[in-house]
Design an enzyme around this catalytic site. Structure first.
Site, PDB file in Angstrom:
ATOM      1  N   ASP A  10       0.823  -1.219   0.000  1.00  0.00           N
ATOM      2  CA  ASP A  10       0.000   0.000   0.000  1.00  0.00           C
ATOM      3  C   ASP A  10       0.855   1.266   0.000  1.00  0.00           C
ATOM      4  O   ASP A  10       0.355   2.356  -0.256  1.00  0.00           O
ATOM      5  CB  ASP A  10      -0.952   0.004   1.208  1.00  0.00           C
ATOM      6  CG  ASP A  10      -0.214  -0.142   2.517  1.00  0.00           C
ATOM      7  OD1 ASP A  10       0.724  -0.980   2.574  1.00  0.00           O
ATOM      8  OD2 ASP A  10      -0.532   0.582   3.476  1.00  0.00           O
ATOM      9  N   GLU A 376     -17.264 -55.487 -28.278  1.00  0.00           N
ATOM     10  CA  GLU A 376     -16.674 -56.828 -28.257  1.00  0.00           C
ATOM     11  C   GLU A 376     -15.691 -57.001 -29.408  1.00  0.00           C
ATOM     12  O   GLU A 376     -15.471 -58.079 -29.898  1.00  0.00           O
ATOM     13  CB  GLU A 376     -17.781 -57.892 -28.277  1.00  0.00           C
ATOM     14  CG  GLU A 376     -18.636 -57.930 -29.553  1.00  0.00           C
ATOM     15  CD  GLU A 376     -19.849 -56.999 -29.506  1.00  0.00           C
ATOM     16  OE1 GLU A 376     -19.800 -55.949 -28.817  1.00  0.00           O
ATOM     17  OE2 GLU A 376     -20.842 -57.311 -30.186  1.00  0.00           O
TER      18      GLU A 376
HETATM   19 MG    MG Z   1       1.694  -2.021   4.339  1.00  0.00          MG
END
Ligand code: MG
Length: 462
Positions: A10, A376
């Protein structure tokens, strides 16, 4: 080896710093400023690794990591948690939600790049296995399973190679206490190597300094060089702050490292996480093997299917060209098989098909290939035979089926079964496998028309 890294933080300066460092080592960098964006980009960009900040305002790093690990599109991407606290509690919590490692701010470049290289290598190995697993899943042969679904505490033992006897006993005591996995305590590098071969541990905990002057790094590299321990997990224990050795260990193939002295719970969490990964790679490997097998084997009779037979025909034709020789293709059909199914049920029909396959395989040579084409209808490819030898083989097969009744399951008695066979002889000029099979099919049709329980040859123009 380059790759794409998603950096999640952030704080803009942190993102810039990591981007600069990783770009200078030629990694392709994508950035996200919060958890929500990180989840979006992880899905859309499919990075090879994610560096994930723990403290973020919207969703914290632990939650982001656990969401990433719970979704099929992102579960396989390694995650490094980036933290400024760096406590054992935080590391344990991260390991529990599936994080692969932790780096604390400010970064030590050596630790950063050694870890990034190590995880990139691991991811490439897993990508290859997952790719093959996906083919099996697309064919409907296996189901999706992720690393987080693996139960870590099953399987082979943990081998402990400590610095001294006392330390080893401590490790042994707390691992026995907290993990339901047997441990083996070793007292020298040589003993550890011998036991590694005999006991096939799933995980090794190796101190950088081993007893009697042994070298932990040399031991790690020896384990990686041996086929029987190549896939095992290795956790290297380094002295506090010895990032040089940790980085070297990761480059030599250690799966993880831990700095001593450590909180025993952290070692337990790291072992559990490595064991889970080991189980996952074992599972992928066996699923790939089974998937490949199931892709070419008829599950009812255990013999090859048509897909495999088609591939095999190419080799038979090649061989004929090499030696300028003849080969034969037989199509075999059980006569009035529908009657068995209708009268005695599908269990009986299946039992007859299995017994028929067994008798068929008993009456051909090792180099011949038998396949079930469906229902078969069966196929035999016989390299290096002329018409006389093929006729003898076909007659032997016909006789082996007619000669003894088939025992039916659930006490339903027995059934008399016969087969019709069509044979086509081909030579080195024949290059179209399907055309040869069609000729054998025409001959089979002739056997059916002629009253069944007989062998017919395709009338060669030559
Ligand atoms: Mg952070």
């Amino acid at each position: 080896m380059s790759g794409r890294v998603l950096v999640v933080d952030d704080v803009p300066t942190n993102r810039l710093l990591l981007r600069a460092k990783l770009s200078s080592a030629y990694y392709d960098v994508v950035v996200a400023e919060n958890g929500t964006r990180a989840l979006e980009l992880a899905r859309s960009e499919q990075p090879d690794m994610i560096m994930l900040d723990v403290m973020m305002p919207d969703i914290d790093g632990f939650t982001v990591c656990s969401i990433l690990k719970s979704q099929e599109e992102t579960a396989h991407i390694p995650v490094i948690m980036v933290t400024s606290l760096d406590t054992p509690e935080e590391r344990i919590r991260g390991l529990e939600v599936g994080a692969d490692d932790f780096l604390s701010k400010p970064f030590n470049d050596l630790a950063l790049f050694a870890r990034v290289r190590n995880l990139m290598r691991m991811k490439m190995m897993f990508d290859e296995l997952r790719l093959r697993d996906m083919t099996s899943r697309e064919l409907g042969l296996t189901d999706y399973i992720s690393e987080q679904d693996m139960e870590p505490e099953v399987g082979g033992p943990i081998l402990l190679a400590p610095r001294c006897q006392r330390e080893g006993e401590e490790w042994d005591a707390f691992l026995r206490d907290r993990l339901n996995v047997p441990t083996i305590l070793t007292s020298s590098e040589r003993e550890a190597l011998n036991l590694a071969r005999l006991e096939l541990p799933d995980c090794f905990v190796v101190h950088q300094h081993l007893m009697e002057g042994g070298d932990g790094l040399r031991f790690v590299s020896a384990l990686r060089a041996r086929p029987e321990t190549r896939q095992s997990a290795i956790i290297l224990v380094v002295e506090n702050g010895d990032i040089q050795t940790a980085a070297k260990g990761l480059d030599l193939g250690a799966s993880d490292y831990i700095e001593a002295p450590f909180d025993p719970s952290e070692l337990v969490a790291r072992i559990r996480s490595q064991l889970r990964r080991k189980r996952y790679s074992d599972w992928l490997r066996s699923s790939v093997r089974n998937g490949l097998k199931m892709a070419v084997i008829d599950p009812l009779t255990g013999i090859y299917n048509r897909r495999y037979a088609a591939q095999h025909m190419n080799r038979v034709m090649e061989r004929a060209r090499e030696i300028d020789g003849l080969f034969a293709v037989m199509m075999i059909d059980l006569d009035k098989f529908k009657v068995i199914n209708d009268r005695y049920g599908h269990d009986a029909g299946d039992a007859v098909l299995r017994e028929f396959s067994r008798r068929l395989q008993e009456n051909i040579r090792g180099v011949d290939l038998v396949a079930r084409f469906g229902g078969e209808e069966f196929f035999v490819a016989m390299p290096d035979v002329d018409q006389l030898a093929a006729a003898a083989a076909a007659e032997r097969i016909r006789g082996a089926i007619e000669g003894a009744p088939f025992i039916l399951p659930h006490g339903a008695g027995e059934a008399h079964v016969t087969v019709s066979i069509g044979v086509a002889i081909a030579d080195s000029s024949d290059e179209d496998a399907e055309a040869i099979i069609r000729r054998a099919d025409l001959a089979l049709f002739e056997s059916k028309e002629g009253g069944r329980n007989r062998v017919s040859f395709f009338a060669q123009a030559a």
